[in-house]
Each structure stands twice: as C-alpha cells, then as structure tokens.
Enzyme design. Structure first.
Site, PDB file in Angstrom:
ATOM      1  N   ASP A 154      -1.394 -13.053  -0.698  1.00 51.99           N
ATOM      2  CA  ASP A 154      -2.311 -11.976  -1.142  1.00 51.99           C
ATOM      3  C   ASP A 154      -2.705 -11.099   0.055  1.00 51.99           C
ATOM      4  O   ASP A 154      -3.861 -10.685   0.174  1.00 51.99           O
ATOM      5  CB  ASP A 154      -3.535 -12.540  -1.865  1.00 51.99           C
ATOM      6  CG  ASP A 154      -4.275 -11.455  -2.639  1.00 51.99           C
ATOM      7  OD1 ASP A 154      -3.772 -10.311  -2.739  1.00 51.99           O
ATOM      8  OD2 ASP A 154      -5.382 -11.745  -3.137  1.00 51.99           O
TER       9      ASP A 154
ATOM     10  N   ASN B 184     -11.206 -11.099  -3.486  1.00 53.96           N
ATOM     11  CA  ASN B 184     -11.108 -11.529  -4.889  1.00 53.96           C
ATOM     12  C   ASN B 184      -9.932 -12.463  -5.069  1.00 53.96           C
ATOM     13  O   ASN B 184      -8.841 -12.117  -4.629  1.00 53.96           O
ATOM     14  CB  ASN B 184     -10.920 -10.325  -5.818  1.00 53.96           C
ATOM     15  CG  ASN B 184     -12.220  -9.643  -6.132  1.00 53.96           C
ATOM     16  OD1 ASN B 184     -13.287 -10.249  -6.075  1.00 53.96           O
ATOM     17  ND2 ASN B 184     -12.143  -8.365  -6.456  1.00 53.96           N
TER      18      ASN B 184
ATOM     19  N   ASN C 173      -0.456  -2.409  -7.507  1.00 54.50           N
ATOM     20  CA  ASN C 173      -1.658  -1.558  -7.459  1.00 54.50           C
ATOM     21  C   ASN C 173      -1.603  -0.540  -6.320  1.00 54.50           C
ATOM     22  O   ASN C 173      -2.541  -0.389  -5.540  1.00 54.50           O
ATOM     23  CB  ASN C 173      -2.937  -2.420  -7.372  1.00 54.50           C
ATOM     24  CG  ASN C 173      -3.051  -3.231  -6.087  1.00 54.50           C
ATOM     25  OD1 ASN C 173      -2.058  -3.482  -5.406  1.00 54.50           O
ATOM     26  ND2 ASN C 173      -4.256  -3.651  -5.758  1.00 54.50           N
TER      27      ASN C 173
ATOM     28  N   ARG D 232       0.790  -1.255   0.000  1.00 59.18           N
ATOM     29  CA  ARG D 232       0.000   0.000   0.000  1.00 59.18           C
ATOM     30  C   ARG D 232       0.811   1.288   0.000  1.00 59.18           C
ATOM     31  O   ARG D 232       0.233   2.365   0.135  1.00 59.18           O
ATOM     32  CB  ARG D 232      -0.979   0.030   1.186  1.00 59.18           C
ATOM     33  CG  ARG D 232      -1.896  -1.164   1.305  1.00 59.18           C
ATOM     34  CD  ARG D 232      -2.798  -1.338   0.095  1.00 59.18           C
ATOM     35  NE  ARG D 232      -3.840  -2.328   0.356  1.00 59.18           N
ATOM     36  CZ  ARG D 232      -4.328  -3.133  -0.587  1.00 59.18           C
ATOM     37  NH1 ARG D 232      -3.873  -3.071  -1.830  1.00 59.18           N
ATOM     38  NH2 ARG D 232      -5.273  -3.988  -0.293  1.00 59.18           N
TER      39      ARG D 232
HETATM   40  C1  NCD Z   1      -6.447  -7.151  -3.549  1.00 64.48           C
HETATM   41  C2  NCD Z   1      -6.196  -5.750  -2.994  1.00 64.48           C
HETATM   42  O1  NCD Z   1      -6.871  -5.375  -2.031  1.00 64.48           O
HETATM   43  O2  NCD Z   1      -5.332  -5.025  -3.503  1.00 64.48           O
HETATM   44  N1  NCD Z   1      -7.742  -7.596  -3.114  1.00 64.48           N
HETATM   45  C3  NCD Z   1      -8.182  -8.857  -3.073  1.00 64.48           C
HETATM   46  O3  NCD Z   1      -9.354  -9.058  -2.795  1.00 64.48           O
HETATM   47  N2  NCD Z   1      -7.409  -9.885  -3.285  1.00 64.48           N
HETATM   48  C4  NCD Z   1      -6.308  -7.164  -5.044  1.00 64.48           C
HETATM   49  C5  NCD Z   1      -6.169  -8.537  -5.627  1.00 64.48           C
HETATM   50  O4  NCD Z   1      -5.351  -9.347  -5.173  1.00 64.48           O
HETATM   51  O5  NCD Z   1      -6.848  -8.858  -6.609  1.00 64.48           O
HETATM   52 ZN    ZN Z   2      -5.718 -10.428  -7.531  1.00 68.68          ZN
HETATM   53 ZN    ZN Z   3      -3.494  -9.310  -4.704  1.00 67.39          ZN
END
Ligand code: NCD
Ligand code: ZN
Ligand code: ZN
Ligand code: ZN
Length: 438
Positions: free
Chosen positions: A312, A285, A99, A69
C-alpha cells in the site's frame, strides 16, 4: 533491450532461499541457465559478475498494492520513480492502484500506464482497473475492455474508496467471475467512518481524534465473503488490519469461499500508540490499530490465513502530511522498506524461514494475480526475476534519501538489519547496493 539482448549475468556465492552452501547462478537470455558451485565455469570474462558473499537469493517480490500517482499527481510519484523504488525494494512486479487523476477506469488510461511501465523497464507495472466509474461506487466500468487491452488488466479495485453498495459489489463479483479477473476490496463501510482519522479506541479517545471502528472493516469483509460465495467469484481483501478480520478470513476459508487477503508492513509493525505525537505521517487507511491486532496479523501471515504482504505504498507531498493530524492525507511509503520489516518481524524471530518469506512476498501474490513469470521457483529454465537480500547489512531509513519522490515514511531514523542488495528483472540487474541501474 529484449531478452535475447540482455547480458549474461553471474551471481557469485548466493544462497537460494537462504538454504545450504553458497552457489553460483548463471543468468542468460532472461532465464536461469545454471545453478551450482561451477555454474560460471567456462563463461567468458566479460560476463557481468556480482560477488554476493553468501547473500540470500529469493524470487523477485510482487506487490499487489502500490500507488504510483501517474497520471495526475506526478509531483508526488511517477511510474518511473515508483518503479525505481520497487527495484530498490526487491520488487519485479507491482500492481498500480486505480485512484489516479484521471482514474484508471477505462482502457485508454490502463493501457497508457502499462505502456509507460514497459518503457521505464525496471519492473512489471500492472495497472489495476477501477470497479466503478470515477471510483464513485455507482456505475460499473467496462472491465472486459480493460482485461482485453494491451495491459490485460487482471485485478480491479476502487481502492481508496470501498465498493460500499452491496448490489454494485454483487454485480461486480458476478462479472469478474465471468471474465476470470479478481476484485480487490478496500473494506470500509463509509457510514461508520464519517470524519474518522484514527483507530477507534482508548488512544483516539484520549487524543481527541474521531474513531474508525474495526466494525467498519469487518462488516464489509463478512458481507463480501458471502457475496463472493453466492456469486461463485473470488474476492481479495486489501490491507487487512484487525483481529476480527483474521477471524472472518479463517471462517470464510473454512467454508471454501474463494477469499484471499493481504497485510501491509505498517499494520504488522506499528500500532496506534504512535499517534501520541499527532504526527500526520502516521495517518493511514485503515488506521494503525492496537498491539493485539499487529500480533494477530503476524500469526495469520505465518499460518496462511492472510496470504501475502502488500505495501500500500502511498506517496504524499510534504504539505499534505506536515499538517494537523486530522488534515493530513492518509497513506505512507512502503516499497523500499517492506523486506527489512518483514524480515525483522518474522524471519529474525524464527517465526518464518526465507522460503516462507518468499511465499508471502512473491509466490502467493503472483498466484493471486495469475502471473506466470513471477514468483517462480529458483530453478534452471525459470525466468530470472530475483531479489538478493543481505540479512546482516544494518541501514537506517532516511525519507529524503528514498527513491520515491515523496518522503512520507513512518520509519524515519529506524535501523533494520536486512536489506535488498540486488534485484534482477528479466535477466538484468535493476538495482545493486542501493542504486538503481538504468
Ligand atoms: C491510499 C492512498 O493514498 O491512495 N491511502 C491510504 O491511506 N492507504 C488509499 C488506500 O489505500 O486506501
Ligand atoms: Zn485502501
Ligand atoms: Zn491503497
Ligand atoms: Zn520465459
């Protein structure tokens, strides 16, 4: 501190890979100097000693998929707090997804993330470069510049978004093959997930939640396997979540397509029966699937069809999670809870040995990323990047007590038997008994 200035460490009574009788491990100048019952004999008394009571010694974990982040949402996590969470989780290298805000889509940003990670010094922080500008899926980034910069970017991904356009994905794979880098795909056909917030199935139907079908993931996995085959490129599938994805990976690997895949601890452990409470903490996700998917994912990890575990780790602010399910941001924390979950599901059940766990949490991810000083065997002369695990040290997850700046853990109140009790990074202890060491 450079490696030559790092202290000499003596890990007393550890069991490499949980095998055999406890031994001592001497670490000097960032490397393993001796292993054996007398490894510490003759060392001066001011050597930093850690009595570890027969704990399991593993290579330090490597996370191919973390969200730190920074830049942009330093209220939810920073490179510093995320590195602390990594150190507590037994990680010695993490890949920070692109991102951010601004996105890691150019060399200035990727080199800055790399440099801050070095200054924090708790683990290797490898920025992932974006595949397309602004993760918009339209125009390729200068992957070559990012790969040649200080960060030596090795993995590119628009994670959070799918590189949905087949022509853009084809070009990205062709360039990546030439550059010797890896494209990691967030497999989600956006035309099939418009407005989707939960796995499409009986639970979502009953709860009145818009469904995210398995086909949205599987159609991209199949497409990208074929595109990679024809481009002579490698492709990596992020957060595999369905039984069908496992079948497609098996098919692609049988054709000698260069495809690899990761699975998250939450997709191994949790299913969509959790959604009953409409608690936004379970929104993620790809979404939590059904019980048979979790079982297929576990089997695939054991057999090697899925290569590795990736967290993740996706921190979000309380106000972004504590709302109506459909309004909650997708994503959950993962770094500090990954080892206990994988150990509970696969080692404590007898499905995997500690050596197998080292393969899926350290050796394979390091190989996939092309790291040469991580995921190494526990042998004299090897770099000292290590995790120490107590298999029987029950602890209960409390989100507010995690080192992450955010608290969005789906495991609140759950108790796990195994715990990381120490992490050694470049020959220095970065965490010990749940505390980060500066
Ligand atoms: C991730 C995020 O919050 O950046 N969110 C998620 O639900 N996994 C983005 C991602 O990994 O697709
Ligand atoms: Zn993802
Ligand atoms: Zn991710
Ligand atoms: Zn070295």
């Amino acid at each position: 501190m450079t490696a030559s200035e790092s202290p000499t460490l003596l890990l007393r009574r550890v069991r490499p890979y949980g095998e055999g009788a406890p031994v001592d491990v001497l670490i000097r100048d960032g490397h393993i100097a001796a292993i054996g019952p007398d490894a510490g004999a003759g060392t001066s008394p001011d050597v930093e000693r850690h009595d570890l009571d027969g704990a399991v010694l593993l290579p330090g974990f490597v996370d191919l998929h973390t969200h730190l982040r920074e830049p942009g949402r330093e209220d939810t996590e920073t490179i510093s707090t995320g590195s602390a969470a990594a150190a507590l989780g037994g990680y010695t290298a993490v890949f920070a997804m692109a991102n951010t805000q601004p996105a890691q889509d150019n060399q200035t940003v990727t080199d800055s993330v790399w440099r801050i990670g070095r200054e924090v010094g708790l683990c290797d922080v490898h920025p992932v470069g974006a595949v397309t500008l602004g993760l918009k899926g339209e125009q390729l980034t200068e992957m070559g510049q990012m790969a040649d910069g200080a960060a030596k970017v090795k993995i590119f991904s628009d994670d959070g978004m799918c590189v949905y356009d087949p022509l853009i994905m084809r070009r990205a794979l062709e360039y990546s093959a030439g550059l010797g880098v890896l494209i990691a795909q967030h497999a989600e056909e956006p035309r099939l997930t418009r407005g989707a917030v939960a796995h499409e199935g009986p639970n979502a139907a009953r709860l009145g939640l818009t469904g995210w079908p398995r086909s949205a993931e599987e159609s991209i996995v199949a497409r990208d396997a074929i595109l990679a085959r024809d481009a002579g490129a490698r492709v990596h599938i992020c957060h595999a979540s369905t039984t069908g994805t496992v079948e497609l990976l098996k098919w692609a690997k049988d054709q000698d397509i260069s495809i690899t895949a990761e699975v998250t601890p939450h997709h191994l452990l949790l299913d969509d029966s959790r959604l009953e409470t409409y608690d936004g903490v379970y929104r993620v996700n790809p979404p939590l699937r059904e019980a048979h998917d979790t079982l297929a994912l576990r089997e695939a990890l054991v057999s090697g069809v899925i290569d590795c575990v990736a967290t993740d780790h996706a921190p979000h602010a309380a106000q972004e999670k504590c709302c109506e399910f459909a309004a909650a941001r997708p994503g959950m924390l993962g770094l500090e809870t990954a080892l206990p979950i994988v150990a509970a599901l696969l080692v404590e059940t007898g499905d995997m040995t500690w050596r197998d766990l080292a393969r899926v949490m350290s050796v394979r991810p390091a190989e996939i990323a092309g790291l040469t000083d991580q995921g190494r065997p526990i042998e004299v002369g090897e770099p000292a990047n290590l995790a120490v695990v107590d298999p029987d040290s029950p602890w209960t997850v409390i989100g507010d007590e995690l080192a992450s700046l955010s608290a969005n853990t789906p495991y609140e109140g759950m108790t796990f038997a195994a715990r990381v009790v120490g992490t050694v990074y470049k020959g220095r202890m970065t965490s010990r008994d749940g505390k980060v060491l500066a």
